[in-house]
Motif scaffolding. Sequence first.
Motif: not given
Length: 110
Positions: A1-29
Amino acid sequence: MRYVAAYMLAVMGGIENPSVDDLKMIIGSVGIDSDNEKINLVISKLKGKNIEELVLKSQGLLASVCGGSESTCNETEVSREDKEKPNDEDDGNDSDGSDGSNVSFGLLFD
């Protein structure tokens, strides 16, 4: 679920197609380690899909999930039983043929 949540946060933050690095940064934060395999799975399943539409589509399923307390579960069960009583125009099943008893959060990936 954390990965889906991170993906959704990235999209809501304006990243249309989040990358692995984008999600790792969100989860790692928040100090959580991430699994590249799971991140790649989420990206592959959600890439190109409209997140708002997926949430709306699956919102009805969330209503059938018990909230945790016994009284909430009982109220949910009573409500579900009322909904499942068939009438002349309804066979008691959802339009997809399921009776709603097998709730799966995988709907986001369908």
